[in-house]
Design a protein around this motif. Structure first.
Motif, short mmCIF file in Angstrom:
data_model
loop_
_atom_site.label_atom_id
_atom_site.label_comp_id
_atom_site.label_asym_id
_atom_site.label_seq_id
_atom_site.Cartn_x
_atom_site.Cartn_y
_atom_site.Cartn_z
N PRO A 95 0.81 -1.24 0.00
CA PRO A 95 0.00 0.00 0.00
C PRO A 95 0.83 1.28 0.00
N GLY A 96 2.14 1.15 -0.18
CA GLY A 96 2.97 2.34 -0.24
C GLY A 96 3.68 2.68 1.05
N GLY A 97 3.70 1.76 2.00
CA GLY A 97 4.39 2.01 3.26
C GLY A 97 5.89 2.17 3.04
N GLN A 98 6.51 2.98 3.87
CA GLN A 98 7.94 3.23 3.77
C GLN A 98 8.61 2.94 5.10
N TYR A 99 9.77 2.35 5.03
CA TYR A 99 10.56 2.08 6.22
C TYR A 99 11.26 3.35 6.67
N GLY A 100 11.63 3.36 7.94
CA GLY A 100 12.38 4.49 8.47
C GLY A 100 11.79 5.00 9.76
N ASP A 101 12.37 6.05 10.26
CA ASP A 101 11.93 6.68 11.50
C ASP A 101 10.95 7.79 11.14
N HIS A 102 9.69 7.60 11.46
CA HIS A 102 8.63 8.55 11.11
C HIS A 102 8.14 9.34 12.32
N ARG A 103 8.88 9.27 13.42
CA ARG A 103 8.44 9.96 14.63
C ARG A 103 8.53 11.47 14.45
N ASP A 104 7.51 12.15 14.92
CA ASP A 104 7.44 13.62 14.89
C ASP A 104 7.81 14.11 16.30
N TRP A 105 9.10 14.36 16.51
CA TRP A 105 9.59 14.69 17.84
C TRP A 105 9.01 16.00 18.36
N THR A 106 8.71 16.94 17.50
CA THR A 106 8.11 18.20 17.95
C THR A 106 6.74 17.94 18.54
N ARG A 107 5.94 17.14 17.84
CA ARG A 107 4.60 16.80 18.32
C ARG A 107 4.67 16.00 19.63
N ILE A 108 5.60 15.07 19.70
CA ILE A 108 5.77 14.25 20.90
C ILE A 108 6.17 15.13 22.08
N ASP A 109 7.13 16.03 21.86
CA ASP A 109 7.58 16.93 22.93
C ASP A 109 6.43 17.82 23.42
N ARG A 110 5.64 18.37 22.49
CA ARG A 110 4.51 19.22 22.88
C ARG A 110 3.52 18.44 23.74
N TRP A 111 3.24 17.20 23.33
CA TRP A 111 2.31 16.35 24.06
C TRP A 111 2.84 16.08 25.48
N ALA A 112 4.10 15.70 25.59
CA ALA A 112 4.69 15.41 26.90
C ALA A 112 4.73 16.64 27.79
N LEU A 113 5.07 17.80 27.23
CA LEU A 113 5.09 19.03 28.03
C LEU A 113 3.70 19.41 28.52
N GLY A 114 2.70 19.14 27.69
CA GLY A 114 1.32 19.39 28.11
C GLY A 114 0.94 18.56 29.32
N ILE A 115 1.40 17.32 29.36
CA ILE A 115 1.14 16.46 30.51
C ILE A 115 1.90 16.96 31.72
N ALA A 116 3.15 17.32 31.53
CA ALA A 116 3.98 17.79 32.65
C ALA A 116 3.38 19.04 33.30
N ARG A 117 2.66 19.83 32.53
CA ARG A 117 2.07 21.06 33.06
C ARG A 117 0.72 20.83 33.74
N GLN A 118 0.20 19.62 33.65
CA GLN A 118 -1.09 19.32 34.28
C GLN A 118 -0.93 19.27 35.80
#
Length: 125
Positions: free
Chosen positions: A91-114
């Motif tokens: 279906p067109g999948g590609q190997y590699g690292d597809h992590r969005d570190w900016t999005r992950i960091d924003r999510w984690a910081l949002g939790i830390a501020r709770q």
């Protein structure tokens, strides 16, 4: 869960959460007032990803999380059997690292501020 103020329950997903993390959530629910909970799923890159793992609806009812986040992970063909590699590529999948570190960091910081269960953000030194 002594000593923790927030819980993040996570799993890689292959259609569903892996058995061990799902078992843990089912057998160790906590009241959100004592331990605010977030669910995190790490899955395949588009176009292979599903919108949400099938078990999330059940887990939401058990632990009443603040939110569920679905992040794209890394896909290494050496970790897949030959047949699965073909399924990924068709279906067109590609190997590699597809992590969005900016999005992950924003999510984690949002939790830390709770707020913690006691009402104030936990301070880390």
């Amino acid at each position: 869960m002594k000593g923790c103020s927030h819980r993040i329950e996570d799993s890689a997903i292959y259609g569903d959460w892996l058995p061990d993390p799902a078992y843990f959530v089912r057998h160790h629910p906590s009241t959100p007032a004592r331990h605010p909970v977030w669910l995190l799923s790490v899955g395949l890159p588009a176009p292979l990803a599903r919108p949400e793992p099938r078990q999330i609806a059940e887990l939401r009812m058990l632990v009443r999380p603040h939110a569920h986040a679905l992040f794209t992970g890394a896909l290494d063909k050496e970790h897949l059997p030959l047949l699965r590699r073909a399924v990924v590529r068709l279906p067109g999948g590609q190997y590699g690292d597809h992590r969005d570190w900016t999005r992950i960091d924003r999510w984690a910081l949002g939790i830390a501020r709770q707020p913690t269960a006691e009402g104030a953000p936990e301070r880390r030194t």
